[in-house]
Design an enzyme around this catalytic site. Structure first.
Site, PDB file in Angstrom:
ATOM      1  N   GLU A   1      71.641 -57.156  63.173  1.00 36.95           N
ATOM      2  CA  GLU A   1      72.466 -55.765  62.386  1.00 36.95           C
ATOM      3  C   GLU A   1      71.856 -54.585  62.976  1.00 36.95           C
ATOM      4  O   GLU A   1      70.804 -54.178  62.354  1.00 36.95           O
ATOM      5  CB  GLU A   1      72.266 -55.946  60.968  1.00 36.95           C
TER       6      GLU A   1
ATOM      7  N   ASP B   1      68.937 -58.737  59.394  1.00 36.61           N
ATOM      8  CA  ASP B   1      69.406 -57.596  58.605  1.00 36.61           C
ATOM      9  C   ASP B   1      68.600 -56.464  59.063  1.00 36.61           C
ATOM     10  O   ASP B   1      67.433 -56.488  59.280  1.00 36.61           O
ATOM     11  CB  ASP B   1      69.144 -57.994  57.072  1.00 36.61           C
TER      12      ASP B   1
HETATM   13  C1  NOJ Z   1      72.844 -54.915  55.240  1.00 34.73           C
HETATM   14  C2  NOJ Z   1      73.779 -55.956  54.211  1.00 34.73           C
HETATM   15  O1  NOJ Z   1      74.745 -56.239  54.918  1.00 34.73           O
HETATM   16  C3  NOJ Z   1      73.810 -55.253  52.940  1.00 34.73           C
HETATM   17  O2  NOJ Z   1      74.757 -55.757  52.393  1.00 34.73           O
HETATM   18  C4  NOJ Z   1      72.608 -55.021  52.291  1.00 34.73           C
HETATM   19  O3  NOJ Z   1      72.747 -54.090  51.264  1.00 34.73           O
HETATM   20  C5  NOJ Z   1      71.623 -54.180  53.178  1.00 34.73           C
HETATM   21  N1  NOJ Z   1      71.780 -54.560  54.682  1.00 34.73           N
HETATM   22  C6  NOJ Z   1      70.118 -54.334  52.685  1.00 34.73           C
HETATM   23  O4  NOJ Z   1      69.596 -55.601  53.020  1.00 34.73           O
END
Ligand code: NOJ
Length: 561
Positions: free
Chosen positions: A299, A240
């Site tokens: 990500e 993440d």
């Molecule tokens: C990316 C995640 O996909 C999202 O849902 C989340 O709110 C943020 N990162 C913070 O962790």
């Protein structure tokens, strides 16, 4: 700064206690590495299937429905967080990295899930959230209790604020950084206290304090987290906000000209710091200590040339092609994003990892115009996605052609709604399994179905999986056909891991991506039928009305003649 704080996750002892689940996956596919050709299905557990009837999806529900996922012909699942969490950000606020939130089940359920998925030939990827934890995490709680200047606080970013006047010390946040969810990225550690005047940093909600990765104890802690899940037998991790772990040293103000949109992207000081790459080198080494090697997918919400640096040979295996993730129905934008991604691939070697939907963005049916036209375009886009060179991720419900739901204001729970006026709830509405409304359209299979955590809109049952399974013309049947053919083309050597992605915007807004001299994907994104390049159509999103011509909002896979 170092700290004497234990670097082990709170429940490290469970790692050895839990039996590693046996991996019974089919032999590696035609690509050198299984993940190069893989299609991974993103499961948002809260909304996938509810096995205990409490209105929230859970591991029991997912276990029950694993055969459905296997029947799609995907290679594995990525599960968004199910670890213990106050659920401020629907699980992305983790209070125990090595546990299972009772809302979703137990560790024994997870072990059953892993074994069940492996038995069906599905790999399992979990989400790891290393940028921040929950403000209820024991280490953050300890930091709050230990007070200013303590080593415990060194695990996070606790800083004195600025002062509007000598009489009001530390009454202003330490710098001008904005939270991605809106408003300042700082909260007072101990509001009202005269002795504890520190603030803590949270790039997301106040319930998600950022770890201080400049403290080596944080890296050690996460090594333990990774080992815990790898030892258990999970096949990989989705990381993440992978680009944001390090912040500019000294936490200076962002340049005032930075627009306050999409917080991270517009503030160069909170993301893409060079030091972060060492984390992924370390994690790659760790992932490769396991057999089979564990997969790392990031990500990395950066432009292609910067994002590609995270997938250099000794870092992550994959990073989502963010340039692509949020595209509208715009041939020029697709061609541009595709070309930039190809340039980045040529520079750094890793093929793009495609995605058009996830739990944070508006569903393609709606993004591409809504209604029948949006549905056609979403199907064409999925056809294109699955024909492109590289791995692909699809989000639960994308295979059903689900639209974004306009969740009533009073039912919205996304923290982004409260802080920033934007809601992501509309892509997170529970899946409709049956046309029959009983049990929340089959979402809840437990004894008593309480209403789902997000309300199902009228007509939701029209999208039901059960009905789509019976209909060869359904979005679901189409997706399964595309996945089956993709698999076959990898197996017969038509698709290879070395394929390129040469993008062209042709007359009439015909977008093409040539992955080899022998194979081309074409999408008609204009308003008139367009002539196709010569070749044999192997697959189309919709039947062709006239040979050699592609109608608007259709896509084909073409073997060049
Ligand atoms: C990316 C995640 O996909 C999202 O849902 C989340 O709110 C943020 N990162 C913070 O962790």
């Amino acid at each position: 700064m170092t700290t004497p704080i234990s670097a082990q996750p709170a429940h490290d002892d469970r790692a050895s206690a839990a039996a590693a689940s046996p991996v019974v996956l089919s032999p590696a596919g035609p690509a050198d590495h299984w993940w190069q050709s893989a299609v991974i299905y993103e499961v948002y557990p809260r909304s996938f299937a509810d096995g205990d009837g409490d209105g929230v999806g859970d591991l029991a529900g997912l276990i029950h429905r694993l055969p459905y996922i296997a029947s799609l012909g995907v290679d594995g699942i990525w599960m968004t967080p199910f670890q213990p969490s106050p659920q401020v950000d629907q699980g992305y606020d983790v209070s125990d990295y090595c546990g299972v939130d009772p809302l979703f089940g137990s560790m024994a359920d997870f072990e059953r899930l892993l074994a069940g998925a492996h038995a069906l030939g599905l790999r399992v990827l979990l989400d790891v959230v290393p940028n921040h934890c929950s403000s209820r995490h024991p280490l953050f709680q300890a930091a709050l209790a230990a007070g200013p200047g303590s080593p415990e606080r060194g695990l996070f970013h606790f800083v004195e604020g600025r002062s509007s006047s000598p009489e009001h010390p530390s009454d202003l946040p330490p710098n001008n950084w904005q939270s991605v969810f809106g408003g300042t990225a700082w909260s007072r550690a101990n509001p009202g206290s005269e002795t504890d005047t520190e603030w803590y940093l949270h790039l997301f909600s106040a319930g998600q304090p950022d770890w201080n990765w400049r403290n080596p104890a944080v890296g050690d802690y996460f090594d333990g987290v990774l080992r815990f899940w790898f030892d258990k037998g999970v096949d990989g991790l989705r990381i993440d906000v992978a680009h944001a772990l390090f912040k500019a040293d000294g936490l200076p103000d962002a340049p005032s000209e930075s627009p306050v949109v999409d917080g991270l992207r517009s503030n160069p000081l909170v993301s893409d710091q060079e030091e972060v790459h060492e984390v992924y080198r370390r994690w790659r080494r760790l992932a490769e200590k396991y057999q089979p090697h564990r997969l790392l997918v990031g990500e990395v919400n950066l432009e292609p040339s910067r994002a590609a640096r995270y997938t250099r040979a000794d870092e992550m295996h994959q990073a989502f092609a963010f340039a692509f993730v949020k595209l509208g129905w715009d041939a020029a934008a697709w061609a541009q994003a595709g070309s930039e991604l190809e340039e980045a691939r040529l520079l750094h070697g890793a093929a793009p990892t495609w995605a058009l939907e996830n739990h944070d963005i508006v569903r393609t049916v709606t993004r591409f115009g809504g209604g029948d036209q949006g549905a056609r375009r979403a199907r064409a886009a999925l056809a294109a996605l699955l024909g492109l060179p590289g791995a692909a991720y699809i989000y639960q419900g994308q295979e059903l052609g689900l639209p974004e739901v306009d969740v009533p204001v009073e039912a919205r729970v996304d923290p982004m709604w409260a802080r920033g006026g934007v809601t992501r709830d509309g892509s997170r509405v529970p899946l409709p399994w049956t046309e029959d409304p009983a049990g929340n359209h089959g979402f809840s299979t437990g004894p008593t179905a309480t209403p789902p955590w997000l309300p199902l809109p009228d007509g939701w049952g029209d999208n039901a999986i059960e009905s789509q399974q019976q209909d060869p013309g359904s979005a679901l049947a189409f997706a399964a056909r595309a996945l089956a053919l993709r698999r076959q083309l990898w197996a017969d050597g038509t698709f290879t891991a070395d394929d390129a992605g040469t993008w062209r915007l042709r007359a009439g807004n015909l977008l093409t991506c040539e992955r080899s001299p022998r194979f081309l994907v074409a999408v008609a994104m204009g308003s008139e039928p367009v002539e196709l390049p010569p070749g044999v159509v192997l697959f189309s999103a919709f039947p062709l009305e006239q040979e050699g011509w592609l109608q608007p909002d259709n896509a084909v896979w073409l073997r060049r003649s």
